[in-house]
Design an enzyme around this catalytic site. Structure first.
Site, PDB file in Angstrom:
ATOM      1  N   ASP A 195      16.679  83.174  68.191  1.00 19.72           N
ATOM      2  CA  ASP A 195      17.228  82.817  69.497  1.00 19.72           C
ATOM      3  C   ASP A 195      16.776  83.803  70.567  1.00 19.72           C
ATOM      4  OD1 ASP A 195      19.382  81.181  71.011  1.00 19.72           O
ATOM      5  OD2 ASP A 195      19.901  83.273  71.440  1.00 19.72           O
ATOM      6  N   GLU A 236      12.912  80.041  69.292  1.00 18.71           N
ATOM      7  CA  GLU A 236      13.647  79.167  70.207  1.00 18.71           C
ATOM      8  C   GLU A 236      13.351  79.569  71.639  1.00 18.71           C
ATOM      9  OE1 GLU A 236      16.747  78.453  73.114  1.00 18.71           O
ATOM     10  OE2 GLU A 236      16.449  80.401  72.144  1.00 18.71           O
ATOM     11  N   ASP A 294      23.391  73.335  74.523  1.00 13.83           N
ATOM     12  CA  ASP A 294      23.138  73.584  75.933  1.00 13.83           C
ATOM     13  C   ASP A 294      22.938  72.239  76.637  1.00 13.83           C
ATOM     14  OD1 ASP A 294      23.360  76.363  75.816  1.00 13.83           O
ATOM     15  OD2 ASP A 294      21.268  76.606  75.237  1.00 13.83           O
ATOM     16  N   ARG A 394      28.425  73.881  80.330  1.00 16.68           N
ATOM     17  CA  ARG A 394      27.919  73.515  79.010  1.00 16.68           C
ATOM     18  C   ARG A 394      29.010  72.963  78.085  1.00 16.68           C
ATOM     19  NH1 ARG A 394      25.103  78.233  80.306  1.00 16.68           N
ATOM     20  NH2 ARG A 394      22.834  78.025  80.320  1.00 16.68           N
TER      21      ARG A 394
END
Length: 484
Positions: A195, A236, A294, A394
């Site tokens: 991430d 990512e 997201d 989100r």
């Protein structure tokens, strides 16, 4: 243990979003999805101080609210397991940063963090240089650290103030990360998502995003500690589609974050021209998405769609997405509209079951391994109440389903249709073969997979959303068909 990722549908979920904890999640997976999915990506389940798990305090234990490592291992025995590692940052509540706050330069962990003093003798970086830094938050990329002795220090902080950036060039950081990576790779996880890896290089004079060639050294270093345990890494990043093509050229797994907007554009405006062009060039070693934790990415499709078509699709999304307000995608709700729009995918399609199934069919026939977000699995609608409570856009797509809600959702006709399609995608041998796009008018799209004598074809009418799949297993087996 065979750690090869299966070419089957994956689910992505928080540890407490399908039931209250990992044990209940395992129950849901076994009860409803055994023959529909091959893998599950469980979003961060470590102790965390913010960003719903993405501000990890430690990787050594599981947050007790979710369960233990035994729960993770049990799930990994039944399904391909994908887990997260936050490359760019760690929690300000971690033992490392707390020690640094307490002891300053005398801390044994001091070198892990990016004091501005590492970049200049006076601890300052010119505003014009900071303005170049690629951030997704309406704030500068640092926090001001006030010490007990009255001194002040700027510390690099790209995301939320709970997520303190790490100095990946520091031997101290590398030692801590090496410990964590080896331990994570030794579990029965088959893939670790890296991430925020694109933000890990800080180089003044650049935008500090996917800085080359340094990023390739970081990725090779990360892979070095996962590979001996046959664990794949998945970088990512959300940005222009060309970054995913670069990752693919270097042999890495990547994401198809362009697909969500391209599919919306095709379904809203009844033309597959841009979508077809992407499907011809998109990476084959990729994880495909329509929805994630997201928002629906906008920057990913720049140059795949014209600015006019992007704006037209965003306008259509706000029009068709029930109860969506533009306010939920701006700074007041801790988000920036230029990067993403917050909406569940089912709501984005006006809760039209046929349109939604057309979208999922396109995803499942797109090259790569399809990943379905848990809210999308249950055809969830926008959770406005949660957005207002959390003051974060989100959360419109982050509803937690208790077991009773899960049971009720699985009884919905659209979810039953989706499950049938998931079972087909996870079991038919044609998807292990070659992909082709038939020559059709732009208001239709026909996607074909063939493997030896097996064949699967999806035909989608972008005006009526009627979707049919025909298939055969080769030999004397007749061609069969079902309406999606």
């Amino acid at each position: 243990m065979n750690k090869t990722i299966k070419n089957q549908v994956q689910l992505i979920t928080y540890p407490d979003s399908l039931g209250e904890n990992l044990a209940e999640l395992h129950y849901v997976l076994r009860r409803y999805l055994t023959d529909a999915i091959g893998g599950v990506h469980i979003l961060p389940f470590y102790p965390s101080s913010g960003d719903r798990g993405f501000a990890p305090i430690t990787y050594d234990i599981i947050d007790p609210a979710f369960g233990t490592w035994k729960d993770i291992e049990r799930i990994g025995e039944d399904f391909d397991l994908i887990i997260d590692f936050m490359v760019n940052h760690i929690s300000r509540q971690s033992e490392y940063f707390r020690d640094y706050v307490e002891n300053g330069k005398e801390s044994k962990y001091a070198d892990m963090f990016l004091s501005f003093e590492k970049f200049s003798s006076d601890g300052e970086i010119p505003e014009e240089e900071l303005a170049k830094v690629y951030t997704r938050k309406p704030r500068p990329p640092y926090i001001m650290l006030d010490r007990k002795d009255g001194s002040r220090e700027k510390i690099w902080c790209t995301f939320d103030t709970d997520q303190i950036d790490l100095d990946l060039e520091s031997p101290v950081t590398q030692g801590v990360m090496r410990h964590d990576l080896i331990n994570l790779a030794r579990t029965n996880s088959k893939m670790i998502r890296m991430d925020a890896v694109a933000y890990a290089i800080k180089k003044i004079g650049t935008n500090c995003f996917f800085v080359e060639p340094e990023i390739w050294k970081i990725l090779e270093w990360l892979k070095e500690y996962a590979q001996p345990f046959e664990t794949e890494i998945l970088p990512e990043l959300h940005e222009h589609y060309s970054y995913q093509l670069k990752l693919a050229e270097h042999g890495y797994w990547c994401y198809d974050f362009s697909l969500p907007m391209l599919v919306l554009n095709a379904l809203y405006h009844h033309t597959a021209a841009d979508l077809k062009n992407w499907l011809k060039i998109c990476p084959r070693k990729q994880i495909t998405t329509l929805d994630t934790h997201d928002g629906i990415g906008v920057v990913d499709v720049a140059d795949l769609m014209t600015r006019e078509d992007i704006d037209r699709t965003i306008a259509g999304l706000y029009e068709k997405g029930s109860n969506v307000k533009r306010l939920h995608s701006d700074a007041e709700y801790d988000n920036l509209d230029i990067y993403q729009v917050n909406c569940t995918y089912y709501s984005a399609l006006g809760c039209n079951d046929d349109s939604y199934m057309a979208a999922r069919t396109i995803q499942f026939f797109t090259p790569g391994i399809p990943q379905v977000y848990y809210v999308g699995l249950l055809a969830g609608e926008n959770d406005i109440e949660l957005v207002e409570r959390m003051r974060n856009g989100r959360f419109i797509n982050r509803h937690n389903f208790c077991l009773a809600e899960v049971k009720e959702a699985f009884e919905k006709p659209v979810v039953q249709r989706l499950l049938r399609l998931m079972r087909f995608r996870s079991s038919h041998p044609a998807f292990n073969g070659e992909f082709a796009i038939a020559d059709t008018p732009d208001d239709r799209i026909e996607l074909i997979w063939t493997h030896q004598d097996a064949r699967a074809t999806a035909n989608i009418n972008l005006r009526t959303y009627e979707t049919r799949v025909s298939y055969s297993y080769g030999g004397p087996d007749p061609i069969q068909e079902f309406k999606v």
